[in-house]
Each structure stands twice: as structure tokens, then as C-alpha cells.
Enzyme design. Structure first.
Site, short mmCIF file in Angstrom:
data_model
loop_
_atom_site.label_atom_id
_atom_site.label_comp_id
_atom_site.label_asym_id
_atom_site.label_seq_id
_atom_site.Cartn_x
_atom_site.Cartn_y
_atom_site.Cartn_z
N SER A 138 0.85 -1.19 0.00
CA SER A 138 0.00 0.00 0.00
C SER A 138 0.88 1.23 0.00
O SER A 138 2.01 1.22 0.50
CB SER A 138 -0.89 0.02 1.25
N TYR A 143 -2.12 -1.05 10.16
CA TYR A 143 -2.07 -1.27 8.71
C TYR A 143 -0.79 -0.68 8.14
O TYR A 143 -0.06 -1.32 7.37
CB TYR A 143 -3.29 -0.64 8.07
N LYS A 198 2.09 -3.16 6.54
CA LYS A 198 2.33 -3.05 5.10
C LYS A 198 3.77 -2.61 4.82
O LYS A 198 4.36 -3.03 3.82
CB LYS A 198 1.34 -2.07 4.48
#
Length: 263
Positions: free
Chosen positions: A144, A157, A161
Site C-alpha cells: 500500500s 495497517y 504493510k
């Protein structure tokens, strides 16, 4: 353009809907056989039926949770018994988080670590030997833009990531000797069902203009002023796994409509 993918076996995790399904369709369009991996059986059945009807390729459904060692073992065994191994692996399974660092419990950190990082580690351990025996392959990690440009409301997150992005780089240096190319793709705003669901929830009490909300997000973050379709992103995955990208090794590519603000 012949991508050299026809007849290859592509394993895509998180592939019953959204980005993962678009990636599966992209590979199937090029003649690859598909291994769909996801948790929801009904969506897997529908995705598999659609791929077979549209493209006439073989499709294997594996309904497991890749955030568990048992789930990954089931994927590896299913691929081995059905195809003798895989040529392409796309680690796509993942989801956003929503927390603060001060309030998030250890269990939540561990869950995302298993889903975003350890699933990729375990799948590499399980599938790379087969790729090596088949003469090589390609692995793509769907990370991401948040791996390098974090959003404040999902620190877990962001962190996991970023770890996936580094794992991709280090795996690339280890397996290129086996003719296995590893790369990472960092998407920006992609119009997935989750984005639409979130937009509808956020606007239901003030007029319901969920499309306007999404446009405001695009206007704020992306110079291109729109979300990408899952299909636009999928095209890049297919290209990186093709014979047209054989010198792409250990890189991270941003498909973000100009969202990244740094060099």
C-alpha cells in the site's frame, strides 16, 4: 501483446472479490490457470464460475484463512496436488485497520502481522520450492502507499504493510538465483467494495451522497482526481509477472495517481 503467461498457474490470495478478483481475471484473460484463495465459500464459488465461463481456464478454489499456518498449508498442498506447483504468487489478502496506538491491544497487532506479513512468509516457504523445480516464477506483494505515506487512523495497517514491503525486497535478493522475480506494488486509491461500503456508511445520516464523498477523497489525495478501478491496478500486476518485465526485481512500484508526495 503476448505476455507469455498462457498455461501458467497463478495463486492469488484474497481473490473472491475486489482487487484480488480483478487480478485473477487479468491473469485468466491471458490464459493462466487460477488458484482462488479466500475465506468465503459462496463468493469463491461465484468467482470461479465466472472465470471458467469467461476465459475457459482451470480454476481451483481454496477456502481457507491464510492468516493461519493451517490455511497456508492447505493452499500449498492443494496447489501441489492439482497442478504440481505454481508459477505465479500474488499475496493480496489484507484489510484496513482502524485504531490508535495507545488503545490497540496486542491481539490486534498480532492479527494484522499474521495476515499481512506471515501469510506471505509462509506462502513463500511453501511455494518457492515448486517454482524452483518448474524453472522459475514471479511473486508480487500487494502492499500500500500507506507503507511509506501513512494514514493517521490505521497505524497497524501502516506498520504491517511497511514490513511486507521490506519482506518483498529481502525475498527478492534470496530467490532471484532460482529465476524467481519478486516485486511489490503499492496502490493508492482503488475503488473496491470496501471503499463503497465505508462511503455509504459515512454518508447515510447526511444525505447519502456516497459518490460525492469518494470524489472529495480523490480530490484531496490524488492529483488525478479519481479512484482507480481494480482492473487498472490488475493490469500492472499482470505486466510485472509477464515476460515483458523480466528485469524487474526487488522493486516497489506505486500505482497511485500521483498520491505519493515524496521522491
Amino acid at each position: 501483446m503476448d505476455m507469455g503467461i498462457s498455461g501458467k498457474v497463478a495463486v492469488i490470495t484474497g481473490s473472491s472479490s475486489g482487487i484480488g478478483l480483478a487480478i485473477a481475471e487479468g491473469f485468466a484473460k491471458e490464459g493462466a490457470h487460477i488458484v482462488l484463495v479466500a475465506r468465503q465459500v459462496d463468493r469463491l464459488h461465484e468467482a470461479a464460475r465466472s472465470l471458467k465461463e469467461k476465459f475457459g481456464v482451470r480454476v481451483l478454489e481454496v477456502a481457507v484463512d491464510v492468516a493461519t499456518p493451517e490455511g497456508v498449508d492447505a493452499v500449498v498442498e492443494s496447489v501441489r496436488s492439482s497442478f504440481g506447483g505454481a508459477d505465479i504468487l500474488v499475496n493480496n489478502a489484507g484489510t484496513g485497520s482502524n485504531e490508535t496506538i495507545m488503545e490497540a491491544a496486542d491481539e490486534k497487532w498480532q492479527f494484522y502481522w499474521e495476515l499481512h506479513v506471515m501469510a506471505a512468509v509462509r506462502l513463500a516457504r511453501g511455494l518457492v520450492p515448486g517454482m524452483r523445480a518448474r524453472g522459475g516464477g514471479a511473486i508480487i506483494h500487494n502492499a500500500s502507499i500507506c507503507a511509506v505515506q501513512p494514514l493517521w487512523y490505521e497505524p497497524i495497517y501502516n506498520v504491517t504493510k511497511a514490513a511486507l514491503m521490506m519482506f518483498s525486497k529481502t525475498l527478492a535478493t534470496e530467490v532471484i538465483k532460482d529465476n524467481i522475480r519478486v516485486n511489490c506494488i503499492n496502490p493508492g486509491l482503488i475503488l473496491t467494495p470496501d471503499w463503497i461500503k465505508t462511503a455509504k456508511e459515512l454518508t447515510k445520516d447526511n444525505g447519502g451522497d456516497w459518490k460525492g464523498y469518494l470524489q472529495s477523497v480523490a480530490d484531496e489525495h490524488a492529483p488525478i482526481k479519481r479512484f482507480a478501478s481494480p482492473e487498472e491496478l490488475a493490469n500492472f500486476f499482470v505486466f510485472l509477472c509477464s515476460e515483458r518485465a523480466t528485469y524487474s526485481v526487488g522493486s516497489a512500484y506505486f500505482v497511485d495517481g500521483g498520491m505519493l508526495k515524496t521522491l
